[in-house]
Design a protein around this motif. Sequence first.
Motif, short mmCIF file in Angstrom:
data_model
loop_
_atom_site.label_atom_id
_atom_site.label_comp_id
_atom_site.label_asym_id
_atom_site.label_seq_id
_atom_site.Cartn_x
_atom_site.Cartn_y
_atom_site.Cartn_z
N ASP A 121 0.84 -1.19 0.00
CA ASP A 121 -0.07 -0.01 -0.05
C ASP A 121 0.93 1.44 -0.11
N VAL A 122 2.22 1.23 0.45
CA VAL A 122 3.03 2.16 0.32
C VAL A 122 3.14 2.89 -1.10
N LYS A 123 2.84 4.16 -1.31
CA LYS A 123 2.88 4.99 -2.64
C LYS A 123 4.01 5.70 -2.82
N ALA A 124 4.82 6.01 -1.45
CA ALA A 124 5.87 6.93 -1.66
C ALA A 124 6.78 6.90 -0.56
N VAL A 125 8.08 7.18 -0.52
CA VAL A 125 8.95 7.24 0.31
C VAL A 125 9.59 8.66 0.65
N VAL A 126 9.49 9.15 1.63
CA VAL A 126 10.15 10.28 2.01
C VAL A 126 11.39 10.21 3.13
N GLN A 127 12.57 10.70 2.57
CA GLN A 127 13.82 10.56 3.37
C GLN A 127 14.35 12.00 3.76
N GLY A 128 14.26 12.06 5.12
CA GLY A 128 15.13 13.27 5.83
C GLY A 128 16.15 12.64 6.90
N LEU A 129 16.98 13.62 7.29
CA LEU A 129 17.96 13.22 8.15
C LEU A 129 17.51 12.92 9.48
N SER A 130 17.89 11.92 10.23
CA SER A 130 17.65 11.55 11.61
C SER A 130 19.08 10.74 12.03
N ARG A 131 19.38 11.16 13.39
CA ARG A 131 20.46 10.52 13.94
C ARG A 131 20.17 8.93 14.31
N ASP A 132 19.04 8.76 14.17
CA ASP A 132 18.65 7.21 14.73
C ASP A 132 18.34 6.52 13.41
N ASP A 157 22.38 17.41 1.02
CA ASP A 157 23.65 17.63 1.45
C ASP A 157 24.28 16.49 2.07
N PRO A 158 25.59 16.43 1.52
CA PRO A 158 26.50 15.29 1.89
C PRO A 158 26.81 15.44 3.28
N THR A 159 26.79 16.52 3.98
CA THR A 159 27.48 16.66 5.18
C THR A 159 26.67 17.53 6.02
N LEU A 160 26.84 17.40 7.50
CA LEU A 160 26.17 18.21 8.37
C LEU A 160 27.27 18.98 9.36
N PRO A 161 27.25 20.37 9.40
CA PRO A 161 28.19 20.93 10.07
C PRO A 161 27.94 20.76 11.55
N THR A 162 28.58 20.43 12.49
CA THR A 162 28.45 20.59 13.96
C THR A 162 29.54 20.85 14.62
N GLU A 163 29.54 21.04 15.87
CA GLU A 163 30.59 21.44 16.90
C GLU A 163 31.90 20.57 16.69
N ARG A 164 31.56 19.16 16.61
CA ARG A 164 32.72 18.22 16.34
C ARG A 164 33.34 18.18 15.09
N GLN A 166 32.45 18.01 10.53
CA GLN A 166 31.31 17.66 9.38
C GLN A 166 31.07 16.21 9.57
N LEU A 167 29.89 16.13 9.90
CA LEU A 167 29.27 14.53 10.12
C LEU A 167 28.34 14.24 8.70
N PRO A 168 28.06 12.97 8.51
CA PRO A 168 27.42 12.77 7.28
C PRO A 168 25.92 13.24 7.18
N GLY A 169 25.61 14.05 6.22
CA GLY A 169 24.32 14.54 6.10
C GLY A 169 23.22 13.76 5.48
N ASN A 170 22.26 14.29 5.00
CA ASN A 170 21.08 13.45 4.53
C ASN A 170 21.47 12.87 2.99
N GLY A 171 22.39 13.73 2.41
CA GLY A 171 22.88 13.22 1.22
C GLY A 171 23.37 11.98 1.30
N ALA A 172 24.41 11.70 2.31
CA ALA A 172 25.01 10.49 2.42
C ALA A 172 24.16 9.37 2.42
N LEU A 173 23.01 9.42 3.33
CA LEU A 173 22.15 8.30 3.48
C LEU A 173 21.46 7.94 2.04
N VAL A 174 20.95 8.97 1.36
CA VAL A 174 20.48 8.95 0.25
C VAL A 174 21.26 8.39 -0.68
#
Length: 341
Positions: A121-132, A157-164, A166-174
């Motif tokens: 029944d799934v008609k679409a997938v939407v993908q956004g960043l989550s650390r989990d 976005d391939p990376t996500l800027p943080t205090e630590r 550049q970490l993997p962004g949503n583009g890396a998971l995509v």
Amino acid sequence: MKRRLLDIYDALLLDLDGTVYRGGEAVPGAAEAVKAARENGTAVRFVTNNASRSPEDVAEHLTGLGVAAEPIEVSTSAQAAGTVLAERLEPGDEVLVVGTSALVDIVGAAGLKPVRTFTDDVKAVVQGLSRDIGYRDIAEATLAIRAGALWVACNMDPTLPTERGQLPGNGALVAAVRAATGQEPVVAGKPARPLMDEAITSANASSPLVVGDRLDTDIAGAVTAEVDALLVLSGVTTPADLLAAPAWLRPRYVAASVGDLCGPADGLEIAAQRAWEVDRTDHLVTARWTGNGAVVDELALLRALCAAHRPIDGGEIKVRAEDDTTRGALRTLGIARTAVP
């Protein structure tokens, strides 16, 4: 009184990370710029590719940093993704969500049914960043997309800027889902148009100005939406990056930070500069200081260099300084590829 950018444009489309704040602190002058815009009657929209937080959370975070914000002033890539889904699906259709609970809520608000597991029944997938996000989430999305479901990515976005750093962004998971499916998603966030169009419509703007620190998202998004842009050097993009960028990816203006919105617009535009003389040949730019005792403005040199060097495809070019003042300015700008006479 000299006109400010606030007086020329009817809305500011402000990026967040690297533009309004860095890590846990507001960029100096950001709060004052936002306040001045409101007092001037200039609409403000905070436009972010971050799809992990709701507009309410973003507004609360900004206010906590001293930058007053209301949820209605926030435009996120998750909201744009919700709009894309609603335009292409029927009310009540199931959408497999790979992302945070905030993204789940946006899918529900769009009149669709968010789910976490693939069924027929799934008609679409939407993908956004989550650390989990884990393997199971990627696997469920892969099954749905391979079965023909529409795939919408909040951003690339391939990376996500943080205090630590550049970490993997949503583009890396995509990229992981792309590798598993051989498919390409519909992109909602910058530099694609859906997020930019939504922010412009929300602000009821006819002449907005994009303000951001990244060429590949903020400035490219302005190009896609066919509006002017101010690049600020308080985040990702460096002077060397800007000088090497192709002509189509150049903003109209460049400044040190968002605080310059409160100052005169005159002088912020990429154009020839009074105190710097710049000549260009095929493989070399020659620059000299002609200020005659005036205050040295390194960013004015950068604007003059960019005006003279407008490559079609981009790429570094050597800059020859003809005097000590110019050599010092190039060092300050971090433009390392300098040919000394």
